[in-house]
Design an enzyme around this catalytic site. Structure first.
Site, PDB file in Angstrom:
ATOM      1  N   ILE A  66      -4.326  -6.179  53.820  1.00 58.03           N
ATOM      2  CA  ILE A  66      -3.969  -7.583  54.096  1.00 58.03           C
ATOM      3  C   ILE A  66      -3.678  -7.773  55.594  1.00 58.03           C
ATOM      4  O   ILE A  66      -4.150  -8.730  56.206  1.00 58.03           O
ATOM      5  CB  ILE A  66      -2.762  -8.020  53.233  1.00 58.03           C
ATOM      6  CG1 ILE A  66      -3.139  -7.958  51.743  1.00 58.03           C
ATOM      7  CG2 ILE A  66      -2.289  -9.416  53.605  1.00 58.03           C
ATOM      8  CD1 ILE A  66      -1.976  -8.120  50.778  1.00 58.03           C
TER       9      ILE A  66
ATOM     10  N   ASP B  56       2.697   0.252  62.447  1.00 61.40           N
ATOM     11  CA  ASP B  56       2.406   0.852  61.146  1.00 61.40           C
ATOM     12  C   ASP B  56       2.871   2.289  61.191  1.00 61.40           C
ATOM     13  O   ASP B  56       2.784   2.943  62.234  1.00 61.40           O
ATOM     14  CB  ASP B  56       0.896   0.781  60.848  1.00 61.40           C
ATOM     15  CG  ASP B  56       0.598   0.982  59.371  1.00 61.40           C
ATOM     16  OD1 ASP B  56       0.905   2.075  58.848  1.00 61.40           O
ATOM     17  OD2 ASP B  56       0.070   0.055  58.740  1.00 61.40           O
TER      18      ASP B  56
ATOM     19  N   THR C  71       4.993 -12.464  53.399  1.00 62.44           N
ATOM     20  CA  THR C  71       4.224 -12.655  52.160  1.00 62.44           C
ATOM     21  C   THR C  71       4.104 -11.313  51.442  1.00 62.44           C
ATOM     22  O   THR C  71       3.221 -11.131  50.609  1.00 62.44           O
ATOM     23  CB  THR C  71       2.805 -13.215  52.440  1.00 62.44           C
ATOM     24  OG1 THR C  71       2.150 -12.342  53.361  1.00 62.44           O
ATOM     25  CG2 THR C  71       2.845 -14.618  52.998  1.00 62.44           C
ATOM     26  N   SER C  72       4.998 -10.365  51.788  1.00 57.53           N
ATOM     27  CA  SER C  72       4.853  -9.018  51.213  1.00 57.53           C
ATOM     28  C   SER C  72       5.816  -8.783  50.050  1.00 57.53           C
ATOM     29  O   SER C  72       5.430  -8.883  48.882  1.00 57.53           O
ATOM     30  CB  SER C  72       5.008  -7.975  52.304  1.00 57.53           C
ATOM     31  OG  SER C  72       4.568  -6.743  51.824  1.00 57.53           O
ATOM     32  N   ARG C  73       7.060  -8.456  50.343  1.00 56.61           N
ATOM     33  CA  ARG C  73       8.080  -8.285  49.309  1.00 56.61           C
ATOM     34  C   ARG C  73       9.406  -8.794  49.853  1.00 56.61           C
ATOM     35  O   ARG C  73       9.753  -8.535  51.013  1.00 56.61           O
ATOM     36  CB  ARG C  73       8.219  -6.802  48.903  1.00 56.61           C
ATOM     37  CG  ARG C  73       7.119  -6.290  47.985  1.00 56.61           C
ATOM     38  CD  ARG C  73       7.163  -6.907  46.589  1.00 56.61           C
ATOM     39  NE  ARG C  73       6.111  -6.413  45.724  1.00 56.61           N
ATOM     40  CZ  ARG C  73       4.920  -6.989  45.547  1.00 56.61           C
ATOM     41  NH1 ARG C  73       4.624  -8.100  46.186  1.00 56.61           N
ATOM     42  NH2 ARG C  73       4.034  -6.476  44.725  1.00 56.61           N
TER      43      ARG C  73
ATOM     44  N   ASP D 121       7.063 -16.259  51.135  1.00 56.16           N
ATOM     45  CA  ASP D 121       6.441 -16.431  49.816  1.00 56.16           C
ATOM     46  C   ASP D 121       7.137 -15.521  48.806  1.00 56.16           C
ATOM     47  O   ASP D 121       6.854 -15.567  47.614  1.00 56.16           O
ATOM     48  CB  ASP D 121       4.951 -16.062  49.907  1.00 56.16           C
ATOM     49  CG  ASP D 121       4.220 -16.290  48.589  1.00 56.16           C
ATOM     50  OD1 ASP D 121       4.327 -17.417  48.051  1.00 56.16           O
ATOM     51  OD2 ASP D 121       3.576 -15.345  48.083  1.00 56.16           O
TER      52      ASP D 121
ATOM     53  N   GLU E  11      14.132 -12.997  43.956  1.00 61.54           N
ATOM     54  CA  GLU E  11      13.167 -13.913  43.337  1.00 61.54           C
ATOM     55  C   GLU E  11      13.072 -13.738  41.821  1.00 61.54           C
ATOM     56  O   GLU E  11      12.685 -14.666  41.110  1.00 61.54           O
ATOM     57  CB  GLU E  11      11.774 -13.763  43.974  1.00 61.54           C
ATOM     58  CG  GLU E  11      11.065 -12.458  43.692  1.00 61.54           C
ATOM     59  CD  GLU E  11       9.672 -12.430  44.308  1.00 61.54           C
ATOM     60  OE1 GLU E  11       9.547 -12.704  45.510  1.00 61.54           O
ATOM     61  OE2 GLU E  11       8.702 -12.116  43.576  1.00 61.54           O
TER      62      GLU E  11
ATOM     63  N   HIS F  61       5.967 -17.042  45.514  1.00 59.14           N
ATOM     64  CA  HIS F  61       5.091 -15.875  45.284  1.00 59.14           C
ATOM     65  C   HIS F  61       3.694 -16.322  44.812  1.00 59.14           C
ATOM     66  O   HIS F  61       3.213 -15.882  43.773  1.00 59.14           O
ATOM     67  CB  HIS F  61       5.722 -14.906  44.264  1.00 59.14           C
ATOM     68  CG  HIS F  61       5.296 -13.480  44.485  1.00 59.14           C
ATOM     69  ND1 HIS F  61       6.147 -12.420  44.425  1.00 59.14           N
ATOM     70  CD2 HIS F  61       4.082 -12.947  44.771  1.00 59.14           C
ATOM     71  CE1 HIS F  61       5.492 -11.297  44.650  1.00 59.14           C
ATOM     72  NE2 HIS F  61       4.227 -11.603  44.862  1.00 59.14           N
TER      73      HIS F  61
END
Ligand code: NAD
Length: 336
Positions: free
Chosen positions: A155, A174, A233-235, A259, A264, A296
């Protein structure tokens, strides 16, 4: 195989039924999420199928094993909600969908950035009420900005390409840098601290692991440029929500687009519009005009739902036929 599909919504049923026509699996759909309290629903099945917010912890897995469950089929990529060590101990195979549509998530990330920046959600409401004023709708040119990508896997790479296409300088962090991305001129790797200090927009695309839990905290958020935009938008647990709220309150964090959210499980994927929401952190977040929350939905495209159903059913067929399980997640995943 007889499969208990947990936490199902109408769209899951629709896409699984469409793709299931070509298989011999018998699918029974449950609305309840899988957790210790609901695990007994899996009695008499060969496999369970779960999503991101089912709680497949050690106790739940022991119960599943006692019912003779042989497979946990995740209809998602992330596996942080499954106790892989216990699953291995109980001889239960954990299978996942490693990539359903990385484009869907990367494109939703861009949607959050553009909405926060150009305030199209506010403009939409204003114009419908006959208010054509431009007051407080000022945005900024994204072209020429520095975008930091944390986690440059499937992604993250697609997202980096999108932002490069918009004329941004892309920098990355990374744990396992992909030198090819640097050679191709897509991005420049640097330390996390340097990325935090240089980025105008930071987007999180790494998995949730003990190392990345609260990777954005009081310490890291204050390293960010004043007024920077943070997107997740990951976790949810990658961000310490309280730190984000503090930085928003003090005007240090310029924009927050999420997101995914730390808590959540208690809110997302259901209609709570007639309910009193008691989640203080979420209510606090909602009070900021520069915060945008989606529930999500980054993965939620027809392309992705088709792929999720196809790969999940394929994983079950491979298990049944004793074929090589290319999408198996073993304990080496956590060790790695
Ligand atoms: P991927 O495995 O292809 O890429 C993840 C990258 O993160 C890898 O390059 C890995 O080396 C890197 N990484 C691992 N640990 C790190 C660390 N400590 N610090 C920095 N980088 C680290 O995964 P992907 O398919 O790109 O997905 C990324 C994440 O997106 C998933 O883990 C999942 O949580 C999330 N996701 C969200 C949705 C959604 O709907 N919001 C949908 C799918 C996936």
């Amino acid at each position: 195989m007889k499969v208990a599909v947990f936490g199902t919504k109408s769209y899951d049923k629709e896409f699984f039924k469409l793709e299931g026509v070509n298989t011999t699996h018998e699918l029974v759909f449950f609305e309840s999420r899988l957790r210790v309290k609901t695990a007994s629903l899996a009695k008499g099945f060969d496999a369970v199928c779960v999503f991101v917010n089912d709680v497949v912890d050690a106790e739940c897995i022991q119960m599943l094993a006692s019912y003779g469950i042989k497979v946990i089929a995740l209809r998602c990529a992330g596996f942080n909600n499954v106790d892989l060590i216990e699953a291995e101990k109980q001889g239960i195979a954990v299978l996942r969908v490693p990539a359903y549509s990385p484009y869907a998530v990367a494109e939703h990330t861009l949607a959050l950035i553009l909405t926060l920046n150009r305030k199209t959600h506010k403009a939409y409401n204003r114009v419908r009420e006959g208010n054509f004023s431009l007051d407080r709708l000022t945005g900024f040119d994204i072209n020429g900005k520095t975008v930091g990508v944390i986690g440059t896997g499937k992604i993250g790479q697609i997202f980096a390409n999108i932002m490069k296409g918009m004329g941004c300088k892309v920098i990355g962090f990374d744990l396992y840098p992909n030198k090819k991305l640097e050679e191709d001129g897509l991005l420049e790797y640097m330390s996390l601290n340097d990325l935090l200090e240089q980025s105008d927009i930071i987007s999180l695309h790494c998995p949730l692991t003990p190392q990345t839990h609260h990777i954005i905290n009081d310490h890291s958020i204050w390293r960010m440029k004043k007024g920077a935009m943070l997107i997740n938008t990951s976790r949810g647990r990658l961000i310490d929500t309280e730190s984000a709220i503090r930085a928003l309150s003090k005007g240090h964090l310029g924009y927050l687009g999420i997101d995914v959210y730390e808590q959540e499980e208690k809110l997302f994927f259901r209609d709570l519009s007639e309910t009193l929401i008691r989640d203080e952190k979420m209510l606090n977040l909602m009070s900021f005009p520069n915060v945008l929350v989606t529930g999500h939905q980054a993965f939620f495209t027809d392309t992705a739902l088709t792929q999720i159903a196809k790969v999940t059913l394929g994983n079950l067929t491979s298990y049944e036929k004793g074929e090589e399980l290319i999408n198996r997640v073993g304990t080496e995943a956590i060790k790695a």
